[in-house]
Design a protein around this motif. Structure first.
Motif, PDB file in Angstrom:
ATOM      1  N   LEU A 151      13.010   1.495  -1.046  1.00 45.57           N
ATOM      2  CA  LEU A 151      14.339   1.266  -1.648  1.00 45.57           C
ATOM      3  C   LEU A 151      14.982   0.262  -0.565  1.00 45.57           C
ATOM      4  CD1 LEU A 151      15.241   4.730  -2.702  1.00 45.57           C
ATOM      5  CD2 LEU A 151      14.845   2.908  -3.957  1.00 45.57           C
ATOM      6  N   ARG A 152      15.990  -0.539  -1.205  1.00 43.77           N
ATOM      7  CA  ARG A 152      16.826  -1.359  -0.284  1.00 43.77           C
ATOM      8  C   ARG A 152      17.949  -0.599   0.183  1.00 43.77           C
ATOM      9  NH1 ARG A 152      17.391  -5.583   3.275  1.00 43.77           N
ATOM     10  NH2 ARG A 152      19.281  -6.407   3.258  1.00 43.77           N
ATOM     11  N   GLU A 177       0.805  -1.171  -0.056  1.00 44.90           N
ATOM     12  CA  GLU A 177       0.155   0.036  -0.006  1.00 44.90           C
ATOM     13  C   GLU A 177       0.919   1.326  -0.129  1.00 44.90           C
ATOM     14  OE1 GLU A 177      -3.768   0.311   0.547  1.00 44.90           O
ATOM     15  OE2 GLU A 177      -3.250  -1.390  -0.829  1.00 44.90           O
ATOM     16  N   LEU A 178       1.816   1.070   0.854  1.00 48.51           N
ATOM     17  CA  LEU A 178       2.846   2.441   0.882  1.00 48.51           C
ATOM     18  C   LEU A 178       3.554   2.839  -0.658  1.00 48.51           C
ATOM     19  CD1 LEU A 178       4.721   1.559   4.028  1.00 48.51           C
ATOM     20  CD2 LEU A 178       3.490   3.637   3.578  1.00 48.51           C
ATOM     21  N   ARG A 179       3.832   1.710  -1.447  1.00 52.30           N
ATOM     22  CA  ARG A 179       4.343   1.570  -2.615  1.00 52.30           C
ATOM     23  C   ARG A 179       3.372   2.154  -3.718  1.00 52.30           C
ATOM     24  NH1 ARG A 179       8.928  -0.991  -5.064  1.00 52.30           N
ATOM     25  NH2 ARG A 179       9.092  -2.598  -3.483  1.00 52.30           N
ATOM     26  N   GLU A 180       2.304   1.334  -3.750  1.00 54.09           N
ATOM     27  CA  GLU A 180       1.233   1.596  -4.661  1.00 54.09           C
ATOM     28  C   GLU A 180       0.161   2.584  -4.507  1.00 54.09           C
ATOM     29  OE1 GLU A 180      -0.382  -2.338  -5.131  1.00 54.09           O
ATOM     30  OE2 GLU A 180       1.529  -3.322  -5.707  1.00 54.09           O
ATOM     31  N   LYS A 181      -0.050   2.776  -3.379  1.00 55.01           N
ATOM     32  CA  LYS A 181      -1.452   3.855  -3.024  1.00 55.01           C
ATOM     33  C   LYS A 181      -0.729   5.226  -2.592  1.00 55.01           C
ATOM     34  CE  LYS A 181      -5.613   4.527  -0.553  1.00 55.01           C
ATOM     35  NZ  LYS A 181      -6.565   4.003   0.535  1.00 55.01           N
ATOM     36  N   ASP A 182       0.413   5.104  -1.698  1.00 52.70           N
ATOM     37  CA  ASP A 182       0.918   6.354  -1.180  1.00 52.70           C
ATOM     38  C   ASP A 182       2.204   6.676  -1.788  1.00 52.70           C
ATOM     39  OD1 ASP A 182      -1.080   6.145   0.989  1.00 52.70           O
ATOM     40  OD2 ASP A 182       0.252   4.690   2.286  1.00 52.70           O
ATOM     41  N   LYS A 183       2.459   6.088  -2.897  1.00 55.90           N
ATOM     42  CA  LYS A 183       3.499   6.540  -3.902  1.00 55.90           C
ATOM     43  C   LYS A 183       4.741   6.690  -2.982  1.00 55.90           C
ATOM     44  CE  LYS A 183       0.354   6.539  -7.000  1.00 55.90           C
ATOM     45  NZ  LYS A 183       0.254   5.075  -7.814  1.00 55.90           N
ATOM     46  N   VAL A 184       4.924   6.151  -2.214  1.00 51.62           N
ATOM     47  CA  VAL A 184       6.351   5.874  -1.392  1.00 51.62           C
ATOM     48  C   VAL A 184       7.439   5.322  -2.254  1.00 51.62           C
ATOM     49  CG1 VAL A 184       7.530   5.059   0.737  1.00 51.62           C
ATOM     50  CG2 VAL A 184       5.399   6.226   1.107  1.00 51.62           C
ATOM     51  N   ASN A 185       8.639   5.834  -2.149  1.00 52.35           N
ATOM     52  CA  ASN A 185       9.868   5.273  -2.986  1.00 52.35           C
ATOM     53  C   ASN A 185      10.486   4.147  -1.910  1.00 52.35           C
ATOM     54  OD1 ASN A 185      11.676   5.148  -4.801  1.00 52.35           O
ATOM     55  ND2 ASN A 185      13.000   6.720  -4.207  1.00 52.35           N
ATOM     56  N   GLY A 192      10.227 -12.901 -10.886  1.00 54.32           N
ATOM     57  CA  GLY A 192      11.027 -12.117 -11.479  1.00 54.32           C
ATOM     58  C   GLY A 192      12.056 -11.685 -10.284  1.00 54.32           C
ATOM     59  N   LYS A 193      12.800 -10.847 -10.763  1.00 54.61           N
ATOM     60  CA  LYS A 193      13.918 -10.146  -9.881  1.00 54.61           C
ATOM     61  C   LYS A 193      13.214  -9.328  -8.937  1.00 54.61           C
ATOM     62  CE  LYS A 193      18.325  -8.055  -9.881  1.00 54.61           C
ATOM     63  NZ  LYS A 193      18.941  -8.967  -9.071  1.00 54.61           N
ATOM     64  N   MET A 194      13.559  -9.278  -7.709  1.00 55.81           N
ATOM     65  CA  MET A 194      12.881  -8.543  -6.577  1.00 55.81           C
ATOM     66  C   MET A 194      13.287  -7.205  -6.651  1.00 55.81           C
ATOM     67  SD  MET A 194      13.508  -9.653  -2.568  1.00 55.81           S
ATOM     68  CE  MET A 194      13.120 -11.398  -2.802  1.00 55.81           C
ATOM     69  N   GLN A 195      12.201  -6.370  -6.546  1.00 57.22           N
ATOM     70  CA  GLN A 195      12.341  -4.847  -6.740  1.00 57.22           C
ATOM     71  C   GLN A 195      12.937  -4.219  -5.592  1.00 57.22           C
ATOM     72  OE1 GLN A 195       8.528  -2.709  -7.907  1.00 57.22           O
ATOM     73  NE2 GLN A 195       8.113  -4.486  -9.350  1.00 57.22           N
ATOM     74  N   GLY A 196      13.685  -3.116  -5.788  1.00 60.93           N
ATOM     75  CA  GLY A 196      14.459  -2.425  -4.595  1.00 60.93           C
ATOM     76  C   GLY A 196      15.870  -2.774  -4.563  1.00 60.93           C
TER      77      GLY A 196
END
Length: 382
Positions: A317-318, A307-315, A378-382
């Motif tokens: 990152l690892r 939700e943070l990534r998709e709805k709240d548009k949070v970046n 697929g390759k893990m994002q971040g």
């Protein structure tokens, strides 16, 4: 069919008369009270007042309630915990004092919130990273000598009127929330950063200015410019108190608090005055809640991260490897300083002995989960 398998009418009538006769005798014996009754507990009903260190909306308050529910239901009404939110009676960082003095019967907190009394408190939650995760760390507490060392700290060194149980192997805590992405350890220098416990020592050694604040004070401090960046614990707690509204870069992974657990604390005199069966319920409910809390975390934390990534548009990152390397070096200096205290050295030596044996086994034996994950998704994002 043999003759022995055929019951003749006369025999059936005799059997029925015998059954009714013996049954009637049994019923009469019960009525007369000649049968021994089961040893049913008649313990007096007790209500314990517990305050947490958490706000009403925090997932940690739900996890504290999970513990209380297990106690209340297992006790069958003879023992009840009345759970209050952080600040209801005392400040969230002051619950240990309140339990020690009897102002509260119990609290749900973390050891790092009272590490000002003795830095060793942080070793039972957010200590140096020797290689174990929180699940393995709870193993050390319960089976590797940790609980005995903790009792030494509480009883012999600090002389506190307290009994505690540990629960919930918390996943690694993210490096936290930043106004700009962290690309190297150099990006963190000079930032006013919120954390607690030995992590404060770690971040100061890395060149940050640290403010130690409870969760409910973080966002207001960020809005007023008192801090520039912060960490708390997990995607759900962070999202619920509005972290995404004051920063948009969420760095996952860190060595500052790679392990932590809840401390479920009771006033020792109050605890000792309970019947043994109720003491056992308070202890074993912590173990039950530990699993329930972790299973809930896996579900809710992962949903809130999405939700943070998709709805709240949070970046999302690892944390870069450069930061991990800087943290390990900083920990080396802190470990050397802490090790000058004989008790703290004893605790850290115990942890290292546990890690050397347990983590060797588990790491060498563990499946390569990342390869399996990337094969399917697929390759893990971040």
């Amino acid at each position: 069919m043999t003759d022995q398998s055929i019951i003749k009418p006369e025999a059936a009538k005799a059997s029925r008369r015998k059954f009714l006769k013996t049954g009637g005798l049994a019923a009469g014996a019960v009525a007369a009270g000649t049968f021994a009754m089961p040893n049913v507990s008649r313990a007096q009903t007790v209500t314990l007042k517990m305050q947490s260190s958490w706000t009403a909306s925090d997932i940690f308050q739900e996890m504290a309630a999970d513990y209380c529910t297990r106690v209340n239901e297992m006790a069958g009404g003879r023992l009840k915990i009345d759970l209050l939110v952080g600040g209801a009676v005392v400040h969230p960082f002051s619950v240990q004092d309140a339990v020690h003095t009897g102002v509260l019967d119990a609290c749900h907190t973390v050891t790092v919130y009272w590490y000002g009394k003795h830095k060793a408190a942080s070793l039972f939650g957010t200590g140096p990273v020797f290689g174990f995760n929180a699940e393995q760390g709870l193993g050390w507490i319960y089976n590797g000598g940790g609980k005995e060392l903790y009792a030494e700290l509480i009883n012999d060194i600090l002389k506190l009127n307290i009994v505690s149980f540990f629960a919930m192997p918390m996943p690694t805590q993210p490096l936290g929330w930043f106004k700009k992405p962290v690309k190297s350890a150099a990006d963190m220098k000079g930032l006013k950063y919120r954390t607690v416990g030995l992590a404060a020592d770690l971040m100061q050694a890395m060149g940050l200015a640290v403010a130690q604040l409870p969760g409910g004070e973080i966002v207001p401090a960020m809005e007023r410019g008192v801090i520039d960046a912060f960490e708390f614990n997990n995607p759900t707690s962070d999202r619920r108190f509005g972290a995404q509204n004051v920063a948009k870069n969420y760095m996952l992974g860190s060595y500052h608090q790679a392990t932590e657990y809840f401390e479920i604390m009771f006033n020792k005199q109050k605890f000792a005055g309970l019947p043994k069966e109720q003491q056992a319920i308070l202890q074993y409910a912590a173990e039950a809640a530990s699993s329930a809390n972790y299973w809930k975390a896996m579900d809710i934390y992962s949903k809130d991260l999405q939700e943070l990534r998709e709805k709240d548009k949070v970046n999302v990152l690892r944390t870069p490897k450069d930061v991990f390397e800087a943290q390990i070096k900083a920990w080396d200096g802190i470990i050397a300083t802490l090790g000058k205290d004989p008790y703290m050295k004893k605790v850290m030596d115990s942890q290292k002995a546990w890690v050397k044996r347990v983590v060797y086994y588990e790491t060498l034996n563990a499946a390569d989960y990342v390869t399996a994950y990337e094969h399917h998704f697929g390759k893990m994002q971040g």
